[in-house]
Write a protein that holds these residues in place. Structure first.
Motif, mmCIF file in Angstrom:
data_model
loop_
_atom_site.group_PDB
_atom_site.id
_atom_site.type_symbol
_atom_site.label_atom_id
_atom_site.label_comp_id
_atom_site.label_asym_id
_atom_site.label_seq_id
_atom_site.Cartn_x
_atom_site.Cartn_y
_atom_site.Cartn_z
ATOM 1 N N SER A 1 0.823 -1.213 0.000
ATOM 2 C CA SER A 1 0.000 0.000 0.000
ATOM 3 C C SER A 1 0.855 1.260 0.000
ATOM 4 O O SER A 1 1.985 1.279 0.463
ATOM 5 C CB SER A 1 -0.909 -0.030 1.221
ATOM 6 O OG SER A 1 -0.737 1.122 1.990
ATOM 7 N N ASP A 2 0.310 2.328 -0.531
ATOM 8 C CA ASP A 2 1.020 3.592 -0.563
ATOM 9 C C ASP A 2 1.067 4.249 0.808
ATOM 10 O O ASP A 2 1.906 5.077 1.084
ATOM 11 C CB ASP A 2 0.330 4.556 -1.542
ATOM 12 C CG ASP A 2 0.725 4.230 -2.971
ATOM 13 O OD1 ASP A 2 1.849 3.730 -3.145
ATOM 14 O OD2 ASP A 2 -0.085 4.455 -3.877
ATOM 15 N N TYR A 3 0.143 3.860 1.652
ATOM 16 C CA TYR A 3 0.040 4.516 2.955
ATOM 17 C C TYR A 3 1.033 3.956 3.952
ATOM 18 O O TYR A 3 1.467 4.624 4.846
ATOM 19 C CB TYR A 3 -1.387 4.365 3.501
ATOM 20 C CG TYR A 3 -2.401 4.848 2.531
ATOM 21 C CD1 TYR A 3 -3.187 3.957 1.831
ATOM 22 C CD2 TYR A 3 -2.535 6.211 2.269
ATOM 23 C CE1 TYR A 3 -4.105 4.398 0.910
ATOM 24 C CE2 TYR A 3 -3.454 6.669 1.352
ATOM 25 C CZ TYR A 3 -4.237 5.759 0.665
ATOM 26 O OH TYR A 3 -5.133 6.207 -0.252
ATOM 27 N N THR A 4 1.353 2.709 3.761
ATOM 28 C CA THR A 4 2.304 2.120 4.692
ATOM 29 C C THR A 4 3.291 1.289 3.890
ATOM 30 O O THR A 4 2.949 0.715 2.879
ATOM 31 C CB THR A 4 1.595 1.229 5.737
ATOM 32 O OG1 THR A 4 2.564 0.339 6.267
ATOM 33 C CG2 THR A 4 0.469 0.410 5.125
ATOM 34 N N THR A 5 4.512 1.263 4.356
ATOM 35 C CA THR A 5 5.483 0.436 3.644
ATOM 36 C C THR A 5 5.750 -0.835 4.438
ATOM 37 O O THR A 5 6.736 -1.513 4.246
ATOM 38 C CB THR A 5 6.800 1.193 3.418
ATOM 39 O OG1 THR A 5 7.175 1.792 4.646
ATOM 40 C CG2 THR A 5 6.653 2.232 2.345
ATOM 41 N N LYS A 6 4.861 -1.147 5.343
ATOM 42 C CA LYS A 6 5.075 -2.324 6.187
ATOM 43 C C LYS A 6 4.618 -3.629 5.529
ATOM 44 O O LYS A 6 4.920 -4.705 6.000
ATOM 45 C CB LYS A 6 4.338 -2.167 7.521
ATOM 46 C CG LYS A 6 4.868 -1.034 8.358
ATOM 47 C CD LYS A 6 5.167 -1.518 9.757
ATOM 48 C CE LYS A 6 5.480 -0.376 10.722
ATOM 49 N NZ LYS A 6 6.661 0.387 10.354
ATOM 50 N N GLY A 7 3.857 -3.504 4.472
ATOM 51 C CA GLY A 7 3.444 -4.723 3.792
ATOM 52 C C GLY A 7 2.134 -5.274 4.319
ATOM 53 O O GLY A 7 1.622 -4.848 5.340
ATOM 54 N N LEU A 8 1.616 -6.227 3.592
ATOM 55 C CA LEU A 8 0.259 -6.686 3.853
ATOM 56 C C LEU A 8 0.148 -8.139 4.266
ATOM 57 O O LEU A 8 -0.925 -8.611 4.572
ATOM 58 C CB LEU A 8 -0.562 -6.530 2.561
ATOM 59 C CG LEU A 8 -0.850 -5.115 2.105
ATOM 60 C CD1 LEU A 8 -1.285 -5.139 0.653
ATOM 61 C CD2 LEU A 8 -1.925 -4.502 2.980
ATOM 62 N N HIS A 9 1.232 -8.855 4.221
ATOM 63 C CA HIS A 9 1.196 -10.290 4.479
ATOM 64 C C HIS A 9 0.262 -11.003 3.514
ATOM 65 O O HIS A 9 -0.761 -11.554 3.896
ATOM 66 C CB HIS A 9 0.826 -10.595 5.927
ATOM 67 C CG HIS A 9 1.850 -10.076 6.868
ATOM 68 N ND1 HIS A 9 3.032 -10.739 7.089
ATOM 69 C CD2 HIS A 9 1.907 -8.935 7.569
ATOM 70 C CE1 HIS A 9 3.765 -10.023 7.922
ATOM 71 N NE2 HIS A 9 3.114 -8.924 8.226
#
Ligand code: GTP
Ligand code: MG
Ligand code: ZN
Length: 307
Positions: free
Chosen positions: A207-215
């Motif tokens: 996602s553009d909002y977070t760079t933590k990833g989505l699993h």
């Protein structure tokens, strides 16, 4: 019958017997010496199974001794661990400079955990197509300069659009069981889909909002390569919690420290500030990279804070 666990989705396990894949489950409990596990059976395990009377499903009777495993602290359950995969010949850590960024500390934690079984490690720098600018070049060079002298191979790739992908990876993967690990969104499943024709792993833009990833990948799964060998795709890891390692043992898992062990003045040297410490001397002389030494201290401190 003997088989290998290629997928686990909670209480059912896909067991590959060589001829067929049989949906199997566990009956009763397995005691595993010294380990509190969230998953009693892991992908990569060799198991003994018995067909049930329906002739379709099977019961897992026994787990054969594990040659090794990659394990981390459970994020869900305190004091429990999770086996990512077992019986692997090597582990690839996929890393990216941005979206998401992989830190040196994360790399070092992962390498420490595989060093406890002396599992050979390979770093795969992915998304090379997005590496632009001086920062990226510096980061890329650091990775090569820090890790290659320690014996870790470094591969650069773009899993999404590299036409040489097969050619690059085959020499590394042939004849081996390889684990692929890394943060969510680095491109593990994308690489797997490119290398295994039949695989159809879901992949997802982060996602553009977070760079933590989505699993996107939620279960580990083993795939056979067209040539001999297999690849294990795994869910993204956010933080890599290392299992309790004794303070005096930690340096054994840093190859650049390992070679000097036993040369410190004190037997129980933790290489922090003790007089006559060979590790501190080698650090000052430039034989041990300051980033790596910093990771060493960070892991040591984290371990202490758990006691
Ligand atoms: N630009 C670029 N994008 C890539 C590359 N490799 C993968 N991606 C993209 O990165 C996103 C994440 O890829 P995945 O393969 O789903 O990542 P993953 O590591 O499997 O993530 P989890 O399953 O959540 O752990 C997708 O949108 C891919 O298309 C690459 O080499 N270059
Ligand atoms: Mg994935
Ligand atoms: Zn020392």
């Amino acid at each position: 019958m003997k088989g290998r666990v290629i997928k686990s989705t909670g209480s059912w396990y896909d067991v590959d017997t060589g001829d067929t894949v049989i949906s199997s489950r566990l009956k009763g409990k397995f005691k595993q010496a010294g380990l509190k596990l969230t998953n009693p059976i892991a992908v990569g395990d060799w198991v003994e199974i018995d067909l049930e009377s329906n002739q379709e499903t099977a019961v897992i009777k026994d787990i054969l001794p594990r040659q090794n495993y990659v394990i981390r602290k459970s994020t869900r359950k305190q004091h429990f661990s999770h086996i990512i995969a077992s019986n692997v010949d090597q582990a690839m850590l996929m890393i990216t400079m941005k979206r998401p960024r992989t830190s040196f500390g994360f790399i070092d934690r992962f390498l420490v955990s595989i060093e406890s079984f002396r599992i050979p490690g390979i770093l795969v720098i992915n998304k090379m197509d997005q590496m632009e600018g001086e920062d990226a070049e510096e980061w890329r060079q650091d990775i090569h300069e820090i890790y290659e002298p320690l014996g870790y191979k470094v591969i650069e790739t773009s899993a999404l659009n590299d036409s040489e992908l097969e050619k690059t990876f085959e020499p590394y993967l042939k004849g081996k069981t390889t684990l692929i690990a890394g943060h969510s969104g680095v491109g593990k499943s994308t690489l797997l889909n490119s290398l295994v024709e039949k695989a159809n792993q879901a992949t997802q833009e982060i996602s553009d909002y977070t760079t933590k990833g989505l699993h996107t990948t939620t279960f580990a799964e083993l795939f056979h390569l067209e040539y001999e060998g297999s690849l294990i795709d795994t869910p993204g890891i956010k933080e890599f919690g290392i299992l309790d390692v004794e303070d005096t043992e930690l340096s054994h898992y840093f190859p650049e420290m390992r070679e000097y062990l036993g040369q410190c003045k004190y037997n129980d040297c933790k290489h922090i500030n003790e007089p006559g410490c060979i590790i501190i001397q080698k650090l000052e002389e430039g034989y041990i990279h300051p980033y790596r030494y910093q990771s060493y201290l960070n892991i040591l401190n984290e371990e202490d804070s758990h006691r």
